[in-house]
Design a protein around this motif. Structure first.
Motif, PDB file in Angstrom:
ATOM      1  N   ALA A   1       0.720  -1.442   0.185  1.00 24.16           N
ATOM      2  CA  ALA A   1       0.035   0.389  -0.329  1.00 24.16           C
ATOM      3  C   ALA A   1       0.737   1.232  -0.354  1.00 24.16           C
ATOM      4  N   LEU A   2       1.777   1.061   0.620  1.00 28.05           N
ATOM      5  CA  LEU A   2       2.404   2.220   0.632  1.00 28.05           C
ATOM      6  C   LEU A   2       3.754   2.161  -0.472  1.00 28.05           C
ATOM      7  N   ALA A   3       4.206   1.459  -1.020  1.00 31.15           N
ATOM      8  CA  ALA A   3       4.907   1.368  -2.244  1.00 31.15           C
ATOM      9  C   ALA A   3       4.011   1.895  -2.410  1.00 31.15           C
ATOM     10  N   GLN A   4       2.584   1.391  -3.412  1.00 32.51           N
ATOM     11  CA  GLN A   4       1.138   2.780  -4.358  1.00 32.51           C
ATOM     12  C   GLN A   4       1.324   3.771  -4.469  1.00 32.51           C
ATOM     13  N   TRP A   5       1.305   4.544  -3.092  1.00 37.44           N
ATOM     14  CA  TRP A   5       1.043   5.558  -2.452  1.00 37.44           C
ATOM     15  C   TRP A   5       1.950   6.184  -2.654  1.00 37.44           C
ATOM     16  N   LEU A   6       3.522   6.180  -2.839  1.00 40.02           N
ATOM     17  CA  LEU A   6       4.867   6.698  -3.005  1.00 40.02           C
ATOM     18  C   LEU A   6       5.096   6.644  -4.830  1.00 40.02           C
ATOM     19  N   GLU A   7       4.704   5.842  -4.983  1.00 36.08           N
ATOM     20  CA  GLU A   7       4.578   5.966  -7.154  1.00 36.08           C
ATOM     21  C   GLU A   7       4.094   6.538  -7.262  1.00 36.08           C
ATOM     22  N   ALA A   8       2.703   7.061  -6.603  1.00 35.00           N
ATOM     23  CA  ALA A   8       2.010   8.380  -7.044  1.00 35.00           C
ATOM     24  C   ALA A   8       2.340   9.941  -7.136  1.00 35.00           C
ATOM     25  N   HIS A   9       3.298   9.864  -5.666  1.00 32.56           N
ATOM     26  CA  HIS A   9       3.827  11.205  -4.773  1.00 32.56           C
ATOM     27  C   HIS A   9       4.962  11.713  -5.952  1.00 32.56           C
ATOM     28  N   PRO A  10       4.111  12.989  -6.224  1.00 34.40           N
ATOM     29  CA  PRO A  10       5.013  14.250  -7.394  1.00 34.40           C
ATOM     30  C   PRO A  10       6.640  14.328  -7.157  1.00 34.40           C
ATOM     31  N   LYS A  11       6.737  14.094  -4.948  1.00 37.41           N
ATOM     32  CA  LYS A  11       8.438  14.389  -5.547  1.00 37.41           C
ATOM     33  C   LYS A  11       9.134  12.606  -5.066  1.00 37.41           C
ATOM     34  N   VAL A  12       8.621  11.929  -5.256  1.00 37.21           N
ATOM     35  CA  VAL A  12       9.152  10.537  -5.899  1.00 37.21           C
ATOM     36  C   VAL A  12       9.733   9.508  -7.134  1.00 37.21           C
TER      37      VAL A  12
ATOM     38  N   GLY B   1      22.457   8.340  -3.554  1.00 36.13           N
ATOM     39  CA  GLY B   1      22.556   9.040  -2.626  1.00 36.13           C
ATOM     40  C   GLY B   1      21.126  10.190  -2.380  1.00 36.13           C
ATOM     41  N   ASN B   2      19.732   9.145  -2.807  1.00 38.68           N
ATOM     42  CA  ASN B   2      18.746  10.148  -2.686  1.00 38.68           C
ATOM     43  C   ASN B   2      17.565   8.484  -2.724  1.00 38.68           C
ATOM     44  N   LEU B   3      18.721   7.445  -2.225  1.00 31.37           N
ATOM     45  CA  LEU B   3      17.630   6.544  -2.422  1.00 31.37           C
ATOM     46  C   LEU B   3      17.803   6.432  -0.605  1.00 31.37           C
TER      47      LEU B   3
ATOM     48  N   GLU C   1       4.282  11.683   4.139  1.00 30.04           N
ATOM     49  CA  GLU C   1       4.113  12.745   3.948  1.00 30.04           C
ATOM     50  C   GLU C   1       4.428  14.067   4.438  1.00 30.04           C
ATOM     51  N   GLN C   2       4.246  14.179   5.052  1.00 32.85           N
ATOM     52  CA  GLN C   2       4.692  15.732   6.373  1.00 32.85           C
ATOM     53  C   GLN C   2       6.461  16.193   5.645  1.00 32.85           C
ATOM     54  N   ALA C   3       7.104  14.382   5.923  1.00 33.13           N
ATOM     55  CA  ALA C   3       8.447  14.613   5.999  1.00 33.13           C
ATOM     56  C   ALA C   3       8.704  14.789   3.937  1.00 33.13           C
ATOM     57  N   LEU C   4       8.123  13.922   3.133  1.00 32.87           N
ATOM     58  CA  LEU C   4       8.304  14.460   2.199  1.00 32.87           C
ATOM     59  C   LEU C   4       8.487  15.973   1.198  1.00 32.87           C
ATOM     60  N   ASP C   5       6.761  17.002   2.566  1.00 33.68           N
ATOM     61  CA  ASP C   5       6.824  17.859   1.906  1.00 33.68           C
ATOM     62  C   ASP C   5       8.180  18.943   1.906  1.00 33.68           C
ATOM     63  N   GLN C   6       9.161  18.210   3.328  1.00 29.92           N
ATOM     64  CA  GLN C   6      10.399  18.767   3.696  1.00 29.92           C
ATOM     65  C   GLN C   6      11.379  18.887   2.365  1.00 29.92           C
ATOM     66  N   VAL C   7      11.198  18.180   1.757  1.00 25.80           N
ATOM     67  CA  VAL C   7      11.774  17.690   1.117  1.00 25.80           C
ATOM     68  C   VAL C   7      12.279  19.547  -0.279  1.00 25.80           C
TER      69      VAL C   7
ATOM     70  N   PHE D   1      12.926   4.059  -2.394  1.00 25.40           N
ATOM     71  CA  PHE D   1      12.122   4.845  -3.469  1.00 25.40           C
ATOM     72  C   PHE D   1      13.448   5.792  -3.243  1.00 25.40           C
ATOM     73  N   ARG D   2      13.501   6.129  -4.648  1.00 25.22           N
ATOM     74  CA  ARG D   2      14.663   7.287  -4.319  1.00 25.22           C
ATOM     75  C   ARG D   2      13.446   8.292  -5.044  1.00 25.22           C
ATOM     76  N   ALA D   3      13.790   9.242  -3.937  1.00 27.42           N
ATOM     77  CA  ALA D   3      13.040  10.457  -3.975  1.00 27.42           C
ATOM     78  C   ALA D   3      14.083  11.910  -4.289  1.00 27.42           C
ATOM     79  N   GLN D   4      12.451  12.448  -5.015  1.00 28.62           N
ATOM     80  CA  GLN D   4      12.903  14.206  -5.737  1.00 28.62           C
ATOM     81  C   GLN D   4      14.397  14.580  -5.676  1.00 28.62           C
ATOM     82  N   ALA D   5      14.999  14.553  -5.051  1.00 31.27           N
ATOM     83  CA  ALA D   5      15.833  15.208  -3.367  1.00 31.27           C
ATOM     84  C   ALA D   5      17.704  15.380  -3.926  1.00 31.27           C
ATOM     85  N   ASP D   6      18.107  17.116  -3.068  1.00 23.73           N
ATOM     86  CA  ASP D   6      19.713  17.034  -3.773  1.00 23.73           C
ATOM     87  C   ASP D   6      19.913  15.982  -2.020  1.00 23.73           C
ATOM     88  N   ASP D   7      21.307  15.970  -1.685  1.00 27.76           N
ATOM     89  CA  ASP D   7      21.643  15.314  -0.159  1.00 27.76           C
ATOM     90  C   ASP D   7      20.924  16.374   0.742  1.00 27.76           C
TER      91      ASP D   7
END
Ligand SMILES: *Cc1c(COP(=O)(O)O)cnc(C)c1O
Length: 380
Positions: free
Chosen positions: A258-269, A354-356, A374-380, A299-305
């Motif tokens: 369920a979490l993987a499916q949610w992350l796959e649809a997240h714009p910052k992933v 590094g983004n893994l 979700e709130q943590a990904l908002d900080q990216v 997962f890989r986040a769309q984020a720098d270090d």
């Protein structure tokens, strides 16, 4: 008997222990002889202990092997398995695997004359070429940590067998509930019981399970000679954990998918590495050789270090920690934590960027796990 029944009962007969429904902890180093030359069933706890035997018999039943062996840690189990090799032997190792295994092979066993050749076991021709040069064993990990790549166990085991090489499979990620390598032709299964088998993050332990009696005999000899065995109290705890393995694995599996499916649809992933997703390049193989996907994925986040650092600092429910397979959810950064012992160059080549981020999804309510990420990904 079926798996769930074996999880609850295998390895222990209450009638053999004064009716004790749970196996007693035989916290003793030694056992009295009946007379000179007349030991009882046990003589010394390094050689054998009834609490350890209860766990070992249970694990053998769950993996479908003839004998199981419990060790002080997963690495102690690995060390013991590698001691089956001799100086100047070669071992073919899957090129993407647990960092500690990489370290053990390249820094400890290499200098003892055991040569490791790292091969991508997804590539049948590369494996064939390596086997042609002669190898005593093939070391498989599937799914791999942390990239979640799969190895076709049946294919690799049969190819290795045709060249006379033993196969050893690290089955830590899925546990025998979701994957039984011995049934697919593998010779030895290895576990860090620290993870799903114990499942409560309160023990470090390891196990080996063998299918062939002669091979089991050799492992038993090494366990006693090397003294790598687990203590009785740890065995009691691991056995207590394994009794609920099926229900835990079902829930880990549900939450993680369920979490993987949610992350796959997240714009910052950027990418989700989970064999249960149709986007995973080996999804079909997962369906063929596994009966579930487990609770750990990356997962890989769309984020720098700096963004990754903020994300990992912002989680509240998720604990930033190494390890996996416990009831609580853990988050970690492979490049600087679990896989820091792999040289940066090798790491990048493998894809441990590094983004893994790796997640060990616990048994909490999925809504709380998602809300915190979700709130943590908002900080990216
Ligand atoms: C943790 C782990 C190990 C090592 O086990 P320890 O109990 O930490 O010694 C080996 N293989 C895998 C896949 C692991 O996750």
């Amino acid at each position: 008997m079926n798996f769930k029944t074996l999880s609850v009962h295998a390895g222990h007969d209450p009638q053999a222990f004064l009716g004790a429904v749970m196996p007693p902890i035989f916290q003793t180093s030694t056992f009295a002889f009946k007379g000179v030359g007349e030991p009882g069933p046990y003589d010394y706890s390094r050689s054998g202990n009834p609490t350890r035997k209860a766990l070992e018999d249970c694990l053998a039943a769950l993996e479908g092997g003839v004998r199981g062996f419990a060790f002080a840690t997963g690495m102690a189990a690995e060390t013991t398995a590698l001691m089956l090799l001799n100086a100047s032997d070669r071992i073919i190792v899957h090129s993407d695997l647990y960092g500690g295994t990489y370290r053990l092979l390249t820094t400890v066993f290499q200098s003892k004359g055991i040569e490791s050749e790292f091969v991508d076991l997804r590539d049948r021709d590369a494996l064939k070429a390596a086997l042609r040069q002669g190898a005593k064993a093939v070391w498989i990990e599937t799914p791999t940590n942390p990239l979640m790549n799969l190895v076709d166990l049946q294919e690799v085991a049969s190819l290795a067998k045709s060249y006379g090489a033993l196969t050893i499979c690290d089955n830590t990620f899925l546990s025998p509930y979701f994957q039984r390598p011995l049934e697919l032709g593998v010779d030895i299964v290895l576990h860090s019981t620290t993870k799903y088998i114990n499942g409560h993050s309160d023990v470090v332990g390891g196990a080996l399970i063998a299918k062939d009696p002669e091979l089991a005999e050799r492992i038993g000899y090494l366990q006693n000679a090397l003294g790598t065995c687990a203590g009785p109290f740890d065995c009691f705890l691991v056995l207590r954990g394994v009794r609920s393995l099926p229900v835990r694995m079902e829930e880990h599996n549900r939450n993680s998918l369920a979490l993987a499916q949610w992350l796959e649809a997240h714009p910052k992933v950027e990418q989700v590495l989970h064999p249960g997703l149709e986007s995973h390049p080996q999804h079909a193989l997962a369906l063929k050789q596994q009966t579930g996907f487990g609770g750990t994925f990356s997962f890989r986040a769309q984020a720098d270090d700096a963004g990754i650092k903020r994300l990992l600092g912002a989680v509240k429910l998720w604990t930033l920690a190494e390890s996996l397979g416990g009831v609580e959810s853990l988050i970690e950064h492979p490049a600087t934590m679990t896989h820091a012992s792999v040289p940066a160059e090798v790491r990048n080549q493998m894809g441990i960027t590094g983004n893994l981020i790796r997640l060990s999804v616990g048994l909490e309510d999925i809504r709380d796990l998602i809300a915190d990420l979700e709130q943590a990904l908002d900080q990216v």
